[in-house]
Write a protein that holds these residues in place. Sequence first.
Motif, PDB file in Angstrom:
ATOM      1  N   ASN A   1      -1.356   1.945  -2.684  1.00  0.00           N
ATOM      2  CA  ASN A   1      -1.992   3.093  -2.017  1.00  0.00           C
ATOM      3  C   ASN A   1      -3.165   3.644  -2.833  1.00  0.00           C
ATOM      4  N   PRO A   2      -4.164   2.789  -3.170  1.00  0.00           N
ATOM      5  CA  PRO A   2      -5.274   3.308  -3.975  1.00  0.00           C
ATOM      6  C   PRO A   2      -5.975   4.466  -3.259  1.00  0.00           C
ATOM      7  N   GLY A   3      -6.297   5.495  -4.028  1.00  0.00           N
ATOM      8  CA  GLY A   3      -7.011   6.652  -3.468  1.00  0.00           C
ATOM      9  C   GLY A   3      -6.104   7.651  -2.783  1.00  0.00           C
ATOM     10  N   SER A   4      -4.799   7.412  -2.777  1.00  0.00           N
ATOM     11  CA  SER A   4      -3.881   8.288  -2.045  1.00  0.00           C
ATOM     12  C   SER A   4      -3.846   9.702  -2.617  1.00  0.00           C
TER      13      SER A   4
ATOM     14  N   ASN B   1      -2.010   9.592   4.677  1.00  0.00           N
ATOM     15  CA  ASN B   1      -3.265   9.239   5.338  1.00  0.00           C
ATOM     16  C   ASN B   1      -3.313   7.737   5.617  1.00  0.00           C
TER      17      ASN B   1
ATOM     18  N   ILE C   1      -5.739   5.723   5.940  1.00  0.00           N
ATOM     19  CA  ILE C   1      -6.704   4.920   5.179  1.00  0.00           C
ATOM     20  C   ILE C   1      -6.178   4.505   3.794  1.00  0.00           C
ATOM     21  N   HIS C   2      -5.358   5.361   3.186  1.00  0.00           N
ATOM     22  CA  HIS C   2      -4.852   5.046   1.838  1.00  0.00           C
ATOM     23  C   HIS C   2      -3.374   4.631   1.823  1.00  0.00           C
ATOM     24  N   ASP C   3      -2.603   5.112   2.783  1.00  0.00           N
ATOM     25  CA  ASP C   3      -1.134   5.038   2.649  1.00  0.00           C
ATOM     26  C   ASP C   3      -0.439   4.155   3.681  1.00  0.00           C
TER      27      ASP C   3
END
Length: 449
Positions: free
Chosen positions: A211-214, A351, A353-355
């Motif tokens: 999850n990069p950016g989470s 989210n 997009i991240h998760d």
Amino acid sequence: MTALLTTEPLRLVGALALSLGWLGLSYRMWSAHRNGGAMDTKDADWLVVHASQTGSAEVLAKRTAALLATGGLAAHAVCISALDRDRLAAATRVLFIASTYGEGDAPDTAAPFAGRLMTSGLDLSHLHYAVLALGDKNYANYCGFGRALDAWLAQRGATPLFDRIDVDRGDAHALAEWQHHVGRLAGTDDAPDWDAPAYGAWRIVARTLENPGSAGAPLYRVALAPAAGALPAWEAGDLAQVSPPADPDHPREYSIASLPDEGRLELLVRLQKRDDGSPGAASGWLCVQADTPDVVRLRLRAHERFRLGGNARRPLIAIGNGSGLAGLRGLLKARIGAGRHDNWLLFGERNQIHDFLLRAELQGWKESGQLAHLDLAFSRDQAERRYVQDVLRDRADRLREWADRGAAIYVCGSLQGMAGGVHEALQAILGAPRLDALAAEGRYRRDVY
Ligand SMILES: Cc1cc2nc3c(=O)[nH]c(=O)nc-3n(C[C@H](O)[C@H](O)[C@H](O)COP(=O)(O)OP(=O)(O)OC[C@H]3O[C@@H](n4cnc5c(N)ncnc54)[C@H](O)[C@@H]3O)c2cc1C
Ligand SMILES: Cc1cc2nc3c(=O)[nH]c(=O)nc-3n(C[C@H](O)[C@H](O)[C@H](O)COP(=O)(O)O)c2cc1C
């Protein structure tokens, strides 16, 4: 007149049974006297009742029953869900092994017992009992259910065989004390100590941040293989226990996300941070500290209550959030491998997009029809927070239809927030009595933490 005629023989039988019962009791009292006061338990039926969520109490109950049996006693290990008013009234000696869940609550298997029997005014003055309470001192309500059970038994007039024993995270000394007492009841004091299963040496073979950016804590997919030898067997739903170097006596549990035929054991591990900013003992070890050459001490644990078992032949509704996808992924993978496509996954995270964990695999399953439905709840993708339980309410008609078709419901992930919210949504949609019945049938199962 007819009633009198038909009840007369019954009365005779009743009187005879009473006399025989009295004779039996007199014999036991005489026999106890002859044995220097010890109750003659040789012909008594012992129940060893387990109230377990993830199986530790069940394993201990089976060992306890086996130890009683070595002394020639007839002993049966039974789940507390099978203990109704009649069985309790007929029992004379019961050993309870009870774990605690939630915030000092009963495990799921014990919820009907706690809700119905423990609020009733049963007379238990005929009963001799002992309680082994499993718990964890990190929780405010340490051994809460075991204590409540012990207090209720005493209050209902039952007689303790010895004081309740509380076990903090599997503490070996407390277990040895229990074993000693049970050995004494069985008349066998020389049984070897029960050992916890040994850890194996494993190595991390791959690790990816999922999850990069989470906005949430990092979550890693960690793949492990034995340092030497073959991969052991396990089933979807089972758990891995990891003993972290910083706290080796207190293993942490992780749901297994993969199947043995994938050639490696995979976990989804959320990196926990302590209040002082330091990483959690086990999640820190698995997610960032352990390097490829390091040995990870790990053992597998059968989690019977979260395996597919008889539900392999039913449609499956899998509900979860975050790292809970690990357990659900194992179950779905097993079903897809067995050619069953009546799978419905409801998954929640923050989210999209991240998760959106395991996105490619889940979307692939959906597109190929191996997942009949994939419902996602990304709580922070819109102005109003929307969770997996909200999606469930929107899909109430489908849920009822799947339940009518015999579906089983498996929930995996956060106890706080998710599991309670999902439980309430299921109650609202199906009705509390129907949900209780599904739980009793093993068609509603939870692995929540
Ligand atoms: C049946 C089951 C299945 C599970 N499955 C998964 C899974 O699939 N994936 C997953 O990621 N997790 C899972 N867990 C949770 C997992 O077992 C661990 O609890 C989790 O990884 C945290 O352990 P840790 O050693 O990293 O953290 P710990 O070091 O135990 O710390 C955990 C938290 O406790 C507090 N804490 C504890 N000790 C201290 C201290 N000395 N000082 C300050 N704060 C402290 C902190 O708030 C910290 O965040 C599962 C748990 C259960 C019971
Ligand atoms: C989500 C969760 C909540 C728990 N809550 C408590 C608690 O309130 N009090 C306690 O003493 N132990 C608590 N425990 C610890 C368990 O009772 C303990 O791990 C026990 O050994 C589990 O036994 P079982 O495998 O038979 O279910 C909790 C464990 C989990 C995973």
